[in-house]
Write an enzyme that holds these catalytic residues in place. Structure first.
Site, PDB file in Angstrom:
ATOM      1  N   CYS A  14       0.859  -1.182   0.000  1.00 31.23           N
ATOM      2  CA  CYS A  14       0.000   0.000   0.000  1.00 31.23           C
ATOM      3  C   CYS A  14       0.899   1.237   0.000  1.00 31.23           C
ATOM      4  O   CYS A  14       2.078   1.151  -0.379  1.00 31.23           O
ATOM      5  CB  CYS A  14      -0.981  -0.014   1.164  1.00 31.23           C
ATOM      6  SG  CYS A  14      -0.229   0.015   2.801  1.00 31.23           S
ATOM      7  N   ASN A  17       2.265   1.485   4.357  1.00 32.07           N
ATOM      8  CA  ASN A  17       2.578   0.210   5.025  1.00 32.07           C
ATOM      9  C   ASN A  17       2.267   0.247   6.527  1.00 32.07           C
ATOM     10  O   ASN A  17       2.917  -0.414   7.325  1.00 32.07           O
ATOM     11  CB  ASN A  17       4.047  -0.217   4.786  1.00 32.07           C
ATOM     12  CG  ASN A  17       4.347  -1.667   5.168  1.00 32.07           C
ATOM     13  OD1 ASN A  17       5.460  -1.997   5.551  1.00 32.07           O
ATOM     14  ND2 ASN A  17       3.368  -2.542   5.057  1.00 32.07           N
ATOM     15  N   CYS A  19      -1.423   0.649   7.360  1.00 24.98           N
ATOM     16  CA  CYS A  19      -2.861   0.326   7.474  1.00 24.98           C
ATOM     17  C   CYS A  19      -3.248  -0.880   6.611  1.00 24.98           C
ATOM     18  O   CYS A  19      -3.422  -1.995   7.120  1.00 24.98           O
ATOM     19  CB  CYS A  19      -3.719   1.532   7.089  1.00 24.98           C
ATOM     20  SG  CYS A  19      -3.575   2.931   8.218  1.00 24.98           S
ATOM     21  N   ARG A  20      -3.387  -0.663   5.308  1.00 27.52           N
ATOM     22  CA  ARG A  20      -3.992  -1.695   4.467  1.00 27.52           C
ATOM     23  C   ARG A  20      -3.106  -2.916   4.240  1.00 27.52           C
ATOM     24  O   ARG A  20      -3.563  -4.060   4.396  1.00 27.52           O
ATOM     25  CB  ARG A  20      -4.402  -1.085   3.116  1.00 27.52           C
ATOM     26  CG  ARG A  20      -5.506  -0.060   3.245  1.00 27.52           C
ATOM     27  CD  ARG A  20      -5.648   0.765   1.987  1.00 27.52           C
ATOM     28  NE  ARG A  20      -4.479   1.618   1.772  1.00 27.52           N
ATOM     29  CZ  ARG A  20      -4.256   2.351   0.699  1.00 27.52           C
ATOM     30  NH1 ARG A  20      -5.145   2.310  -0.286  1.00 27.52           N
ATOM     31  NH2 ARG A  20      -3.180   3.105   0.606  1.00 27.52           N
ATOM     32  N   SER A  21      -1.842  -2.696   3.842  1.00 26.82           N
ATOM     33  CA  SER A  21      -1.013  -3.874   3.529  1.00 26.82           C
ATOM     34  C   SER A  21      -0.624  -4.684   4.774  1.00 26.82           C
ATOM     35  O   SER A  21      -0.577  -5.918   4.683  1.00 26.82           O
ATOM     36  CB  SER A  21       0.201  -3.519   2.667  1.00 26.82           C
ATOM     37  OG  SER A  21       1.092  -2.644   3.311  1.00 26.82           O
ATOM     38  N   ASP A 129      -8.328   3.749   1.471  1.00 31.00           N
ATOM     39  CA  ASP A 129      -7.348   4.116   2.490  1.00 31.00           C
ATOM     40  C   ASP A 129      -8.087   4.629   3.730  1.00 31.00           C
ATOM     41  O   ASP A 129      -8.787   5.640   3.657  1.00 31.00           O
ATOM     42  CB  ASP A 129      -6.430   5.203   1.922  1.00 31.00           C
ATOM     43  CG  ASP A 129      -5.249   5.479   2.832  1.00 31.00           C
ATOM     44  OD1 ASP A 129      -5.297   5.088   4.005  1.00 31.00           O
ATOM     45  OD2 ASP A 129      -4.279   6.091   2.349  1.00 31.00           O
TER      46      ASP A 129
END
Ligand code: 4NP
Length: 161
Positions: A14, A17, A19-21, A129
């Site tokens: 993401c 690095n 939150c999402r990934s 996001d």
């Protein structure tokens, strides 16, 4: 029909690095463990940006994952040129990350770089996001990475794609 390779490596990417990934990494690792396939996977995450290097995932993301029994303990790092060689699958959390990865990636490895939600059973798109939004955003990320990670796991283990 060919069988799945002995070991596959997956890098979730993401922007920051945090939150999402890391959520995708943690949820996918949990799934792979529950499926008894841990020895067959190398799983990491990275960001295209370097603002949060060395940090744990965002506390809101960690809390939301912990409520589902998943601990997020990775440390933020930036994607490297070596990643495009080392990983079998480089999965982008949104279209702008996907574009940026393709821009940085040697042409011979472009085939490894995919949009994560291309296998979402509920349809393709971005993993939104959650960084600047409210708490619902973190739950939505977890829902998306749960169902889409499962689809990738099936694809990677059954050699359907
Ligand atoms: P992520 O969210 O890409 O899901 O980790 C973000 C985290 C931090 C920033 C941007 C996105 N940031 O600009 O610091």
């Amino acid at each position: 029909m060919s069988s799945a390779p002995e070991r596959q490596s997956v890098l979730f990417v993401c922007l920051g690095n945090i939150c999402r990934s890391p959520a995708a990494e943690g949820v996918f690792r949990d799934l792979v463990h529950r499926e008894g396939a841990a020895a067959r996977f190398v799983i990491e995450s990275a960001g295209t940006g370097g603002w949060h290097l060395g940090e744990l995932p965002d506390s809101r993301m960690r809390a939301a994952a912990a409520r589902r029994g998943i601990q997020l303990e990775s440390r933020a790092r930036q994607v490297t040129l070596e990643d495009f060689r080392a990983f079998d699958h480089v999965l982008a959390m949104d279209a702008s990350v996907h574009q940026e990865l393709l821009r940085r990636c040697p042409p011979t490895s472009h085939g490894k770089v995919r949009l994560f939600r291309d296998l979402d059973p509920e349809g393709p798109g971005d993993v939104p996001d959650p960084y600047y939004g409210g708490p619902d955003g973190f739950e939505e990320v977890l829902d998306i990475v749960d169902r889409t990670g499962r689809a990738w796991f099936v694809a990677m283990t059954e050699r359907k794609r």
